[in-house]
Motif scaffolding. Structure first.
Motif, PDB file in Angstrom:
ATOM      1  N   PHE A 303       0.855  -1.191   0.000  1.00 30.43           N
ATOM      2  CA  PHE A 303       0.000   0.000   0.000  1.00 30.43           C
ATOM      3  C   PHE A 303       0.887   1.235   0.000  1.00 30.43           C
ATOM      4  O   PHE A 303       1.901   1.270   0.683  1.00 30.43           O
ATOM      5  N   TYR A 304       0.511   2.235  -0.791  1.00 36.04           N
ATOM      6  CA  TYR A 304       1.312   3.463  -0.764  1.00 36.04           C
ATOM      7  C   TYR A 304       0.651   4.537   0.074  1.00 36.04           C
ATOM      8  O   TYR A 304       1.146   5.625   0.238  1.00 36.04           O
ATOM      9  N   GLY A 305      -0.490   4.248   0.646  1.00 37.51           N
ATOM     10  CA  GLY A 305      -1.151   5.228   1.512  1.00 37.51           C
ATOM     11  C   GLY A 305      -2.500   4.678   1.902  1.00 37.51           C
ATOM     12  O   GLY A 305      -2.704   3.474   1.882  1.00 37.51           O
ATOM     13  N   GLY A 306      -3.411   5.580   2.259  1.00 33.34           N
ATOM     14  CA  GLY A 306      -4.788   5.176   2.558  1.00 33.34           C
ATOM     15  C   GLY A 306      -4.922   4.486   3.899  1.00 33.34           C
ATOM     16  O   GLY A 306      -3.974   4.380   4.670  1.00 33.34           O
ATOM     17  N   GLU A 307      -6.159   4.066   4.123  1.00 35.58           N
ATOM     18  CA  GLU A 307      -6.454   3.442   5.420  1.00 35.58           C
ATOM     19  C   GLU A 307      -6.351   1.918   5.272  1.00 35.58           C
ATOM     20  O   GLU A 307      -7.198   1.284   4.638  1.00 35.58           O
ATOM     21  N   ARG A 308      -5.301   1.350   5.826  1.00 38.28           N
ATOM     22  CA  ARG A 308      -4.937  -0.050   5.622  1.00 38.28           C
ATOM     23  C   ARG A 308      -6.113  -1.022   5.806  1.00 38.28           C
ATOM     24  O   ARG A 308      -6.435  -1.788   4.907  1.00 38.28           O
ATOM     25  N   THR A 309      -6.769  -0.945   6.979  1.00 37.20           N
ATOM     26  CA  THR A 309      -7.835  -1.921   7.279  1.00 37.20           C
ATOM     27  C   THR A 309      -8.950  -1.862   6.249  1.00 37.20           C
ATOM     28  O   THR A 309      -9.434  -2.884   5.767  1.00 37.20           O
ATOM     29  N   LYS A 310      -9.341  -0.621   5.909  1.00 37.86           N
ATOM     30  CA  LYS A 310     -10.438  -0.443   4.937  1.00 37.86           C
ATOM     31  C   LYS A 310     -10.031  -0.980   3.580  1.00 37.86           C
ATOM     32  O   LYS A 310     -10.813  -1.634   2.889  1.00 37.86           O
TER      33      LYS A 310
END
Ligand code: ADP
Ligand code: PHD
Length: 337
Positions: A303-310
Motif C-alpha cells: 500500500f502506498y497510503g490510505g487506510e490499511r484496514t479499509k
C-alpha cells in the motif's frame, strides 16, 4: 475396514475445555470408522507451559550454544505430552487407546534435525494396535532415524504427520481439525468477512499455503499432491461445518494473504481464475495498492497510503465477488492480461 486420521493442532488441544471437544470429535468419528489414528500437536502457543516455543526457549535462554539434536529432543516433548494426555482421557472415557511417539508410529527420517525428511513409514505397530481395537494417538511433527535418534519434521509438521499416515494407512479420511471453519478466502483474524472455500485444488492450495494460508502446512499439501491423495479436509474442532476438501481440481480458487510485519499483501490465483487477474489488479490499484514483483499466479502488492484496514477489506470484497457472486453467475467475461 474404514480408517480415519484426525489431526488436532495446538489451538485445539490447548486447554482441558477445548480438549473436551476433541474427545467429542473422536467419538463422532468412531461411529463412522473402524480404525482411528489421532495426531496431536503441542498444547497452545508460546507462553503456554508445554508449547513448542516455550520448550525451545528453555534451552535457548539457558545455553549459549545448543545443537539441533538437543533442540529436537525438547521440541518432541510437547507433542508427546499432548498424546499421553489425550490417550489417558480416552481411556478414562472407556475407549481403549494408546499414545505413540512419531518413531514408535514407524515414521523413519534422515538425520536432518529440525527439518527431517521422511523416507519410510512402517505402519506395523499402528496396525497391531488397530487389531486390538485401540485408538492410536500419535505425537505429531516427529520421527526417528534408523539408529533411534529423535527428529522433528519442521514447524507446523503435525499436518505432515497426519497426511503421511493418511497415505500410508490408505485412510478414507484425513481430517485436519483446527480453530477455523476451513481454508478461507483470507485469515479470519485479519478479515472478518472471509469465506470458507468448499474445496481447493492441489496446485492452488500449495501456492496459498506458501503465500498466506497458515492454516495448512505446505509440506503436507505437497505430500498429498505427490501421492494424488484426495482424502484430506480441513475442519473446525468447534463446529459441525463440512470445511474444505483438498482435491485435484476445484472451482473456487482465489485467496488473500497479508503479512502485517512486512506490510505486504498477496492474492493467490488458481489456474482457472487467471481470467480475474486484470480485474483484481484494478481493485488493488483503486484501494491504494501497488503491485510489486512479477509472478504467474500471485499478485503481490504494497500500500502506498490510505487506510490499511479499509483497503484490505475492500480488496478482499472484490476477490470474494469474483469467486462467489455476479461475475460467475452472470457469465460476465472479464478480460485477462
Ligand atoms: N486463509 C486462511 N484460512 C483459514 N485460516 C487461516 C488462513 N490464513 C491464516 N489462517 C490462520 O490459521 C490459523 C489456524 O492455523 P494454526 O494456528 O496453525 O492452527 P492449529 O493450532 O490447528 O495447527 C487460524 O486461526 C487462522 O487465524
Ligand atoms: N508444535 C509444532 C507442530 C505443529 O504442527 O503445530 P500446529 O499443528 O499447532 O500448527 C509447532 O508449533 O510448529
Amino acid at each position: 475396514m474404514s480408517t480415519a486420521v484426525l489431526k488436532f493442532g495446538g489451538t485445539s488441544v490447548a486447554t482441558s475445555d477445548r480438549r473436551e471437544q476433541v474427545y467429542d470429535k473422536i467419538e463422532e468419528n468412531r461411529k463412522i470408522h473402524d480404525n482411528i489414528v489421532v495426531v496431536v500437536s503441542a498444547q497452545g502457543r508460546e507462553g503456554s507451559p508445554y508449547a513448542t516455543d516455550t520448550l525451545l526457549n528453555l534451552v535457548k535462554s539457558e545455553c549459549m550454544s545448543y545443537s539441533e539434536r538437543e533442540l529436537d529432543m525438547i521440541y518432541s516433548c510437547g507433542e508427546v505430552i499432548s498424546s499421553s494426555i489425550i490417550a489417558s482421557n480416552l481411556i478414562d472415557r472407556g475407549i481403549d487407546a494408546v499414545s505413540l511417539t512419531g518413531g514408535q508410529a514407524g515414521i523413519i527420517t534422515d538425520r536432518n534435525f529440525g527439518d527431517a525428511n521422511v523416507y519410510d513409514v512402517d505402519t506395523r505397530n499402528i496396525m497391531r494396535h488397530f487389531n486390538k481395537g485401540r485408538v492410536v494417538v500419535v505425537a505429531g511433527s516427529q520421527g526417528r532415524t534408523i539408529d533411534d535418534e529423535i527428529t522433528t519434521l519442521g514447524r507446523g509438521g503435525s499436518d505432515t504427520t497426519a497426511v503421511l499416515l493418511g497415505i500410508h494407512l490408505n485412510a478414507d479420511e484425513t481430517i485436519i481439525y483446527t480453530d477455523v471453519e476451513g481454508i478461507m478466502t483470507a485469515d479470519p483474524r485479519l478479515v472478518e468477512e472471509s469465506k470458507v472455500m468448499k474445496s481447493v485444488g492441489f496446485d492452488f492450495c500449495l501456492n496459498y499455503a506458501e503465500n498466506g494460508a497458515k492454516v495448512i502446512h505446505d509440506k503436507a499439501v505437497r505430500l498429498a499432491m505427490k501421492n494424488d491423495y484426495e482424502n484430506v479436509c480441513i475442519r473446525s474442532t468447534f463446529s459441525e461445518s463440512k470445511g474444505t476438501r483438498i482435491q485435484r481440481n476445484s472451482a473456487e480458487n482465489l485467496g488473500f494473504g497479508y503479512d502485517s510485519a512486512r506490510e505486504r499483501g498477496r492474492i493467490v490465483i488458481g489456474d482457472s481464475e487467471l481470467k480475474y487477474k486484470k480485474l483484481l489488479r484494478d481493485i488493488i490499484a483503486k484501494n491504494d495498492g501497488i503491485q510489486v514483483g512479477r509472478h504467474d499466479n500471485i499478485i503481490e502488492f504494497e500500500f502506498y497510503g490510505g487506510e490499511r484496514t479499509k483497503n484490505i477489506e475492500a480488496i478482499h470484497d472484490g476477490l470474494v465477488k469474483c469467486i462467489f457472486t455476479e461475475e460467475r453467475k452472470n457469465g460476465r467475461s472479464v478480460k485477462s492480461d
